[in-house]
Design an enzyme around this catalytic site. Sequence first.
Site, mmCIF file in Angstrom:
data_model
loop_
_atom_site.group_PDB
_atom_site.id
_atom_site.type_symbol
_atom_site.label_atom_id
_atom_site.label_comp_id
_atom_site.label_asym_id
_atom_site.label_seq_id
_atom_site.Cartn_x
_atom_site.Cartn_y
_atom_site.Cartn_z
ATOM 1 N N ASN A 6 2.242 -0.338 -6.152
ATOM 2 C CA ASN A 6 1.539 0.326 -5.761
ATOM 3 C C ASN A 6 0.256 0.638 -7.259
ATOM 4 O O ASN A 6 0.897 1.295 -7.901
ATOM 5 C CB ASN A 6 2.545 1.906 -6.271
ATOM 6 C CG ASN A 6 1.242 2.234 -5.615
ATOM 7 O OD1 ASN A 6 0.472 2.971 -5.518
ATOM 8 N ND2 ASN A 6 2.527 3.977 -6.055
ATOM 9 N N LYS A 8 -2.066 2.377 -6.251
ATOM 10 C CA LYS A 8 -3.023 4.013 -6.227
ATOM 11 C C LYS A 8 -4.328 3.915 -6.678
ATOM 12 O O LYS A 8 -5.039 3.017 -5.701
ATOM 13 C CB LYS A 8 -1.634 4.844 -6.961
ATOM 14 C CG LYS A 8 -0.884 4.414 -8.216
ATOM 15 C CD LYS A 8 0.045 5.258 -8.997
ATOM 16 C CE LYS A 8 1.722 5.434 -8.515
ATOM 17 N NZ LYS A 8 1.936 6.310 -9.671
ATOM 18 N N HIS A 88 5.451 9.383 -0.488
ATOM 19 C CA HIS A 88 5.046 9.343 -2.614
ATOM 20 C C HIS A 88 4.720 10.785 -3.158
ATOM 21 O O HIS A 88 3.774 11.113 -2.565
ATOM 22 C CB HIS A 88 3.228 8.363 -2.383
ATOM 23 C CG HIS A 88 4.327 7.961 -3.943
ATOM 24 N ND1 HIS A 88 3.387 8.194 -5.012
ATOM 25 C CD2 HIS A 88 4.731 6.941 -4.756
ATOM 26 C CE1 HIS A 88 3.208 7.765 -5.659
ATOM 27 N NE2 HIS A 88 4.259 6.536 -5.957
ATOM 28 N N GLU A 157 11.902 7.782 -6.582
ATOM 29 C CA GLU A 157 11.006 7.828 -7.875
ATOM 30 C C GLU A 157 10.977 8.951 -8.372
ATOM 31 O O GLU A 157 10.536 10.141 -7.630
ATOM 32 C CB GLU A 157 9.704 7.185 -7.212
ATOM 33 C CG GLU A 157 9.812 5.613 -6.610
ATOM 34 C CD GLU A 157 8.326 5.520 -6.805
ATOM 35 O OE1 GLU A 157 7.717 4.704 -7.232
ATOM 36 O OE2 GLU A 157 7.463 6.231 -6.042
ATOM 37 N N GLY A 163 4.607 7.538 -14.148
ATOM 38 C CA GLY A 163 3.784 7.258 -15.314
ATOM 39 C C GLY A 163 3.604 8.525 -16.766
ATOM 40 O O GLY A 163 2.727 8.535 -17.214
ATOM 41 N N SER A 193 8.296 4.248 -13.962
ATOM 42 C CA SER A 193 7.965 3.823 -15.155
ATOM 43 C C SER A 193 8.644 2.659 -15.672
ATOM 44 O O SER A 193 9.494 2.255 -16.443
ATOM 45 C CB SER A 193 8.359 4.775 -16.338
ATOM 46 O OG SER A 193 8.024 5.530 -16.922
HETATM 47 P P1 13P Z 1 4.244 4.197 -12.822
HETATM 48 O O1 13P Z 1 4.905 2.576 -12.564
HETATM 49 O O2 13P Z 1 3.324 4.090 -13.402
HETATM 50 O O3 13P Z 1 5.743 5.266 -13.094
HETATM 51 O O4 13P Z 1 4.435 5.046 -11.523
HETATM 52 C C1 13P Z 1 5.718 4.403 -10.223
HETATM 53 C C2 13P Z 1 5.027 4.849 -9.067
HETATM 54 O O5 13P Z 1 4.632 5.702 -9.107
HETATM 55 C C3 13P Z 1 5.270 3.703 -7.592
HETATM 56 O O6 13P Z 1 5.062 4.897 -6.263
#
Ligand code: 13P
Length: 231
Positions: A6, A8, A88, A157, A163, A193
């Site tokens: 992802n 983002k 999400h 998640e 993050g 993470s």
């Molecule tokens: P990170 O891997 O940066 O923690 O993000 C996870 C996420 O939100 C994937 O959709």
Amino acid sequence: MIVAANFKTNMTRRSTQEYMRALEAFIATGHSEDTVMVFPPATALDRWESSVIVGAQNAYATHHGAYTGEIGLEQLEEFDIRTILIGHSERRHVLGESQEEIVHKCHFYQEAGFTIVYCIGEPLEIRESGSDALMEYLEAQLEGIDLGYRNLIIAYEPVWAIGTGLTPSSDDILLIHNALKKMVQRPLLYGGSVKPNNAREIMALASVDGVLVGGASLNIDDFKSIIQATE
Ligand code: 13P
């Protein structure tokens, strides 16, 4: 295993194209048994002749219409996009999408036959309220969703793990995934993470069918290492 990236609000059309080329070359050398997905920003969506599945991070529940700033089914169909992320935590908590809107979106894209990667996860204060509160919270996020939909994938998640470099312990992931598997018998991804150094341990857990990767997916070498960790 399902390994999904992802992006983002990162990467451009050009950098996504370079990334996809490198990823395709890597996939061509193996991993045909894994499903690899990439969710680039909407401006980078394109039609790729590839075994990598490209999906949308978001879209509005409409074919087309007057929804300034949104894209709909028509814009996804142009590039043959058949996969979408819904629910999400950033859309829920930062952009304020309600469960009602999320359910509506799920129904719309289910009707269109999309593969839906449906995200759920609890914020820290819920996690700290104990396991009953945690499971109740996750259950509420599944409310209204057709859990029997054959193209549904669930991604667990935890919000506090996204993050932050923090992850639940393997025992905790296992516990929560096992409980979720009782509610929904669909592929279940872990996200939050995931990095090259923890992907193997996480994907080795019995009730983990793959990972949804944010930050570490932006670096192609890290993402390749994570795909390699499925072995
Ligand atoms: P990170 O891997 O940066 O923690 O993000 C996870 C996420 O939100 C994937 O959709």
